[in-house]
Design an enzyme around this catalytic site. Structure first.
Site, mmCIF file in Angstrom:
data_model
loop_
_atom_site.group_PDB
_atom_site.id
_atom_site.type_symbol
_atom_site.label_atom_id
_atom_site.label_comp_id
_atom_site.label_asym_id
_atom_site.label_seq_id
_atom_site.Cartn_x
_atom_site.Cartn_y
_atom_site.Cartn_z
ATOM 1 N N GLU A 188 2.064 8.776 -4.694
ATOM 2 C CA GLU A 188 1.020 8.133 -5.498
ATOM 3 C C GLU A 188 -0.223 9.011 -5.611
ATOM 4 O OE1 GLU A 188 2.734 6.890 -2.841
ATOM 5 O OE2 GLU A 188 2.335 4.752 -2.685
ATOM 6 N N CYS A 208 0.676 2.291 0.525
ATOM 7 C CA CYS A 208 0.015 2.130 1.822
ATOM 8 C C CYS A 208 -1.482 1.916 1.603
ATOM 9 C CB CYS A 208 0.258 3.378 2.672
ATOM 10 S SG CYS A 208 -0.664 4.830 2.099
ATOM 11 N N HIS A 256 1.121 11.907 -0.449
ATOM 12 C CA HIS A 256 2.029 10.828 -0.856
ATOM 13 C C HIS A 256 2.273 10.946 -2.359
ATOM 14 C CE1 HIS A 256 1.197 7.811 2.645
ATOM 15 N NE2 HIS A 256 1.341 9.057 3.079
ATOM 16 N N CYS A 268 -3.178 4.878 -0.333
ATOM 17 C CA CYS A 268 -2.819 4.920 -1.744
ATOM 18 C C CYS A 268 -3.395 3.724 -2.503
ATOM 19 C CB CYS A 268 -1.307 4.996 -1.897
ATOM 20 S SG CYS A 268 -0.627 6.549 -1.245
#
Length: 162
Positions: free
Chosen positions: A63, A91, A61, A94
């Protein structure tokens, strides 16, 4: 409160535009268009976008990649005095990384009603049971952040992709 972390020369929108540039790079690479930047003392020390498809990695991801880059840039896993700007509400994975990396501040664009872990479904970043909490500000350039995601998924559906 949250504004004590921001460089007075650049508003939150300035850095969110940089995160949106990363989201556009993800879009162009056929990745879910989420972008992130990490700022320290007014300077961007990390920038990333989703790369799950390219890396065949469910943890890639924006992040997560930006947090790894920032830790390397600082030579420390503690990202105190930094701000994470991300185009979509983080999410649970993260949000956990945000807590673990001691990021004090998260600014996101669009809420994520299906997986958001800073306000929408969970509030991991401010859970008092954890050893660290981050201040969170949502809705910065929300429409722009939401629009790129909607356009991407509309295009994917028209192509018959999942």
């Amino acid at each position: 409160m949250i504004d004590r972390f921001i460089d007075p020369r650049h508003p939150h929108e300035y850095y969110m535009q940089m995160a949106l540039s990363e989201a556009k790079a993800a879009y162009d690479a056929q990745e879910v268009p989420v972008g992130a930047v990490i700022v320290r003392n007014g300077a961007i020390i990390a920038s990333a976008h989703n790369q799950r498809e390219m890396l065949h990695d469910p943890t890639a991801h924006a992040e997560m990649i930006a947090i790894t880059q920032a830790a390397e840039a600082m030579g420390d896993w503690r990202l105190q005095d930094c701000i994470l700007y991300v185009t979509l509400e983080p999410c649970p994975m993260c949000a956990g990384a945000i807590v673990q990396s001691r990021l004090p501040c998260v600014v996101y664009g669009a809420s994520d009603p299906k997986a958001g872990a800073c306000h929408s479904l969970f509030n991991i970043t401010q859970d008092e049971r954890l050893n660290h909490r981050a201040e969170v500000l949502g809705g910065v350039l929300e429409q722009e952040c939401k629009s790129i995601l909607q356009e991407f998924f509309r295009e994917q559906r028209s192509l018959g992709k999942k």
